[in-house]
Design a protein around this motif. Structure first.
Motif, PDB file in Angstrom:
ATOM      1  N   GLY A  77       5.956 -23.057 -13.017  1.00  0.00           N
ATOM      2  CA  GLY A  77       6.353 -24.459 -13.104  1.00  0.00           C
ATOM      3  C   GLY A  77       7.837 -24.610 -13.373  1.00  0.00           C
ATOM      4  O   GLY A  77       8.504 -23.675 -13.839  1.00  0.00           O
ATOM      5  N   LYS A  78       8.363 -25.780 -13.069  1.00  0.00           N
ATOM      6  CA  LYS A  78       9.786 -26.065 -13.238  1.00  0.00           C
ATOM      7  C   LYS A  78      10.073 -26.507 -14.675  1.00  0.00           C
ATOM      8  O   LYS A  78       9.209 -26.452 -15.548  1.00  0.00           O
ATOM      9  CB  LYS A  78      10.238 -27.117 -12.224  1.00  0.00           C
ATOM     10  N   GLN A 102       6.510 -31.236 -14.526  1.00  0.00           N
ATOM     11  CA  GLN A 102       6.152 -29.891 -14.112  1.00  0.00           C
ATOM     12  C   GLN A 102       5.517 -29.086 -15.242  1.00  0.00           C
ATOM     13  O   GLN A 102       4.598 -28.300 -15.010  1.00  0.00           O
ATOM     14  CB  GLN A 102       7.397 -29.179 -13.589  1.00  0.00           C
ATOM     15  N   SER A 124       1.796 -27.584 -14.579  1.00  0.00           N
ATOM     16  CA  SER A 124       1.558 -26.141 -14.649  1.00  0.00           C
ATOM     17  C   SER A 124       0.610 -25.789 -15.791  1.00  0.00           C
ATOM     18  O   SER A 124      -0.279 -24.939 -15.629  1.00  0.00           O
ATOM     19  CB  SER A 124       2.877 -25.387 -14.784  1.00  0.00           C
ATOM     20  N   THR A 176       6.809 -21.051 -17.049  1.00  0.00           N
ATOM     21  CA  THR A 176       7.423 -22.346 -16.753  1.00  0.00           C
ATOM     22  C   THR A 176       8.860 -22.372 -17.261  1.00  0.00           C
ATOM     23  O   THR A 176       9.405 -21.374 -17.711  1.00  0.00           O
ATOM     24  CB  THR A 176       6.624 -23.496 -17.393  1.00  0.00           C
ATOM     25  N   SER A 188      14.259 -25.232  -9.871  1.00  0.00           N
ATOM     26  CA  SER A 188      13.517 -25.414  -8.621  1.00  0.00           C
ATOM     27  C   SER A 188      13.713 -24.245  -7.656  1.00  0.00           C
ATOM     28  O   SER A 188      12.755 -23.725  -7.086  1.00  0.00           O
ATOM     29  CB  SER A 188      13.957 -26.720  -7.953  1.00  0.00           C
ATOM     30  N   ASP A 240       4.788 -28.261  -6.055  1.00  0.00           N
ATOM     31  CA  ASP A 240       6.105 -28.618  -5.561  1.00  0.00           C
ATOM     32  C   ASP A 240       6.031 -29.950  -4.827  1.00  0.00           C
ATOM     33  O   ASP A 240       4.948 -30.530  -4.676  1.00  0.00           O
ATOM     34  CB  ASP A 240       6.687 -27.523  -4.673  1.00  0.00           C
TER      35      ASP A 240
END
Length: 310
Positions: A44-45, A50, A54, A72, A76, A93
């Motif tokens: 995950g971002k 995000q 995640s 995480t 990106s 995404d």
């Protein structure tokens, strides 16, 4: 224990550093184990939405009996590199990001065609875009609710007309520095809507300060993200993009094709999760974390339980 959980960004940082090192050919995971026996590596971002997605995905898959790991706090581009280089198996995404940033597509496409294009392009790289959720975390212009009600403005066209009709007035507009400079950002937006904002009107700020300026009524309008929890928390009104200028940023689970082949039920399970998500649900969860200061993992758990997913 095969499951790896992270309760805070402080604890996430070592894993993010470890993953970055792996992309430089340092060992990240021992090989020699059959894919079906390895954990599903969820990534995950590094922003609230995000972190929630995640965490939710990792908890959901663990409840389905999978062994999992969670990494995480990634940028990106780093997350995408990790997926392509077989360091991650499943991520969430956005179609707009995949089109513009990863595949360099400049053509304007609607939500349906954006999804179809990235699905086709990424299939060539061994990446599968599963069913799109109803989350569209795209750009929007927002007004403080009090001002929106007072002016009666609900669309970008109405806002642009107001600016054109009152050329002698100031119309302070807050925008983040990236959007101000992007070739598909502020300049083309002004052209599309015939929006005569001058240099004295446009105030460039860090993204978080745009929300603060709107909350404090220091600007008339500002650039925001549609599912950000501060839209609700700061009582902002999103102006409808009636000319469909902003691209779709549909949130979609993306998985490596070989991972899906190793786990035949995984596609349907991730699609079932995506089917429960929409902008209202995502905005509420972002709000609970950013404004309500609730732990990410608990917000994700509550959503899964409320929808009978765990």
């Amino acid at each position: 224990m095969s499951n790896t959980r992270y309760a805070s960004l402080r604890r996430l940082l070592p894993r993010a550093v470890l993953l970055a090192a792996s992309l430089l050919s340092l060992p990240f995971m021992a090989g020699g184990v059959a894919r079906a026996a390895e954990p599903i590596r969820v990534g995950g971002k590094n922003f609230t939405e995000q972190l929630i997605l995640s965490s939710m995905t990792e908890q959901y898959l663990r409840a389905k009996g999978y062994s999992t790991t969670l990494t995480t706090g990634l940028g990106s581009t780093l997350m995408r590199q990790a997926l392509e280089s077989n360091q991650l198996d499943v991520v969430w995404d956005y179609t707009g990001t995949a089109l513009v940033v990863f595949n360099h597509i400049k053509e304007k496409l609607d939500a349906e065609h954006s999804y179809a294009r990235v699905k086709t392009l990424d299939a060539q790289k061994g990446l599968v875009w599963l069913d799109a959720s109803k989350v569209n975390n795209t750009y929007a212009l927002a007004m403080p609710r009090e001002r929106a009600v007072a002016t009666g403005i609900t669309t970008l066209s109405e806002y642009a007309k107001m600016v054109r009709d009152t050329p002698k007035d100031r119309h302070p507009f807050a925008v983040d520095m990236e959007f101000a400079a992007r070739p598909d950002g502020l300049g083309p937006l002004k052209e599309a809507y015939q929006l005569p904002l001058t240099r004295r009107d446009v105030i460039q700020l860090d993204p978080g300060l745009v929300y603060t300026a709107l909350r404090n009524n220091q600007v008339d309008t500002g650039l925001v993200y549609t599912t950000d929890g501060r839209v609700k928390g700061f009582n902002l009104v999103l102006l409808r993009d009636d000319l469909n200028y902003f691209p779709a940023y549909s949130a979609v689970p993306v998985a490596r094709a070989e991972t899906l082949a190793a786990h035949p039920e995984l596609s349907a399970q991730l699609n079932a999760l995506a089917a429960q998500l929409d902008n209202d649900a995502m905005t509420e969860m972002n709000y609970q974390v950013d404004i309500g200061q609730r732990p990410v993992d608990q917000v994700a758990t509550d959503f899964l339980r409320q929808h009978g997913l765990i």
